[in-house]
Design a protein around this motif. Structure first.
Motif, PDB file in Angstrom:
ATOM      1  N   SER A  97       0.865  -1.182   0.000  1.00  0.00           N
ATOM      2  CA  SER A  97       0.000   0.000   0.000  1.00  0.00           C
ATOM      3  C   SER A  97       0.899   1.229   0.000  1.00  0.00           C
ATOM      4  O   SER A  97       1.749   1.382   0.881  1.00  0.00           O
ATOM      5  N   ASN A 136       1.715   5.019   0.527  1.00  0.00           N
ATOM      6  CA  ASN A 136       1.277   6.200   1.261  1.00  0.00           C
ATOM      7  C   ASN A 136       1.639   7.438   0.435  1.00  0.00           C
ATOM      8  O   ASN A 136       2.817   7.682   0.143  1.00  0.00           O
ATOM      9  N   THR A 185      -2.587   4.340   0.832  1.00  0.00           N
ATOM     10  CA  THR A 185      -2.707   4.755   2.232  1.00  0.00           C
ATOM     11  C   THR A 185      -2.626   6.265   2.326  1.00  0.00           C
ATOM     12  O   THR A 185      -1.844   6.900   1.604  1.00  0.00           O
ATOM     13  N   HIS A 189      -2.805   9.473   5.555  1.00  0.00           N
ATOM     14  CA  HIS A 189      -2.840   9.764   6.987  1.00  0.00           C
ATOM     15  C   HIS A 189      -3.219  11.224   7.168  1.00  0.00           C
ATOM     16  O   HIS A 189      -2.356  12.086   7.376  1.00  0.00           O
ATOM     17  N   ASN A 218      -6.670   2.601   2.638  1.00  0.00           N
ATOM     18  CA  ASN A 218      -6.325   2.528   4.059  1.00  0.00           C
ATOM     19  C   ASN A 218      -6.186   3.941   4.599  1.00  0.00           C
ATOM     20  O   ASN A 218      -5.343   4.718   4.131  1.00  0.00           O
ATOM     21  N   GLU A 260      -5.224   6.151   7.823  1.00  0.00           N
ATOM     22  CA  GLU A 260      -4.579   6.155   9.125  1.00  0.00           C
ATOM     23  C   GLU A 260      -4.960   7.425   9.886  1.00  0.00           C
ATOM     24  O   GLU A 260      -5.246   8.460   9.281  1.00  0.00           O
ATOM     25  N   SER A 284       2.942  -0.698   4.401  1.00  0.00           N
ATOM     26  CA  SER A 284       2.536   0.650   3.993  1.00  0.00           C
ATOM     27  C   SER A 284       3.798   1.491   3.908  1.00  0.00           C
ATOM     28  O   SER A 284       4.491   1.670   4.918  1.00  0.00           O
TER      29      SER A 284
END
Length: 251
Positions: free
Chosen positions: A5, A7, A41, A43, A71, A73, A222
């Motif tokens: 994945s 990021n 990913t 965040h 995903n 975060e 990730s």
């Protein structure tokens, strides 16, 4: 098989440094998927230093259309503020495949430690239940040396993500063996409790293969900072494919 994945936070950092939409986070994520990445990913942080809520929505649409994992975060305890609705509302709105809970604060440059389950476990329990109600698989960020990893399963999590910063540092210093033994033990303890194991932070093409060879049954890595940095020299397509080759050699 271990999934990759990517990021894309660092793409957003560069964009935000000048304003506008260049480089385009959506285009970069699509390029990673075109190269074979298994998921994306992000965040998002309350201070919006990189990925913003609007990015989360467009990337959710992209990953859903491509049929790959998304995903998200974030810190589930961080309160909403202008421009940031909070992690749970973002997940309710976008329904990611996975929500990875991380105990980071605004003052941290990057995520650098996992949860203390003795302190935070009961606070996490209802949030995990709510996220699973959105259809999310829930993963908790943990330190390999945490003696209470099994508690992640007891409070409802599906997976843990091992914080691999200490391994990367030991690898860079030429002495990774003790760290690898610690991470292998953590993975086995998590798996014995019924948890899947993810890993992330400071992993790179240089150190990933050794990690996957020694740490059993890692389901997902990730990777963002190193991958985007390497892509400045070699391009996103070649870099993502390089990571996939490393992963493929460890099947």
């Amino acid at each position: 098989m271990t999934c990759l994945s990517v990021n894309v936070n660092k793409i957003a950092v560069l964009r935000n440094s000048r304003g506008g939409n260049d480089p385009d986070v959506l285009r970069a994520a699509a390029a990673c998927l075109d190269a074979g990445a298994h998921g994306i990913t992000v965040h998002p942080r309350p201070d919006q230093r990189h990925i913003r809520a609007d990015d989360v929505h467009v990337l959710s649409t992209l990953t859903r259309a491509r049929g790959v994992e998304f995903n998200i975060e974030g810190n589930p305890f961080a309160p909403p503020r202008p421009g940031y609705p909070g992690l749970l509302p973002l997940c309710e709105q976008t329904r990611p495949a996975q929500a990875t809970l991380v105990p980071d604060g605004d003052g941290q440059l990057t995520s650098d430690h996992g949860f203390d389950f003795a302190r935070d476990g009961e606070r996490l329990r209802p949030l995990i239940t709510a996220l699973k109600g959105c259809g999310c698989r829930v993963s908790l960020f943990v330190d390999a040396g945490n003696p209470d990893i099994a508690m992640a399963a007891a409070i409802g999590a599906d997976r843990v993500e091992l914080y691999t910063g200490p391994y990367a540092e030991a690898f860079a210093n030429g002495a990774p063996d003790a760290a690898l033994a610690l991470f292998a033990d953590a993975a086995r303890r998590a798996q014995a409790a019924g948890l899947g194991v993810n890993a992330g932070h400071d992993l790179s093409q240089a150190n990933l293969g050794r990690f996957l060879a020694q740490v059993p049954k890692v389901l997902e890595v990730s990777i963002g900072h190193a991958l985007i940095g390497e892509a400045l020299y070699d391009g996103l397509d070649a870099t993502v494919k390089g990571y996939l080759r490393v992963i493929g050699q460890r099947r």
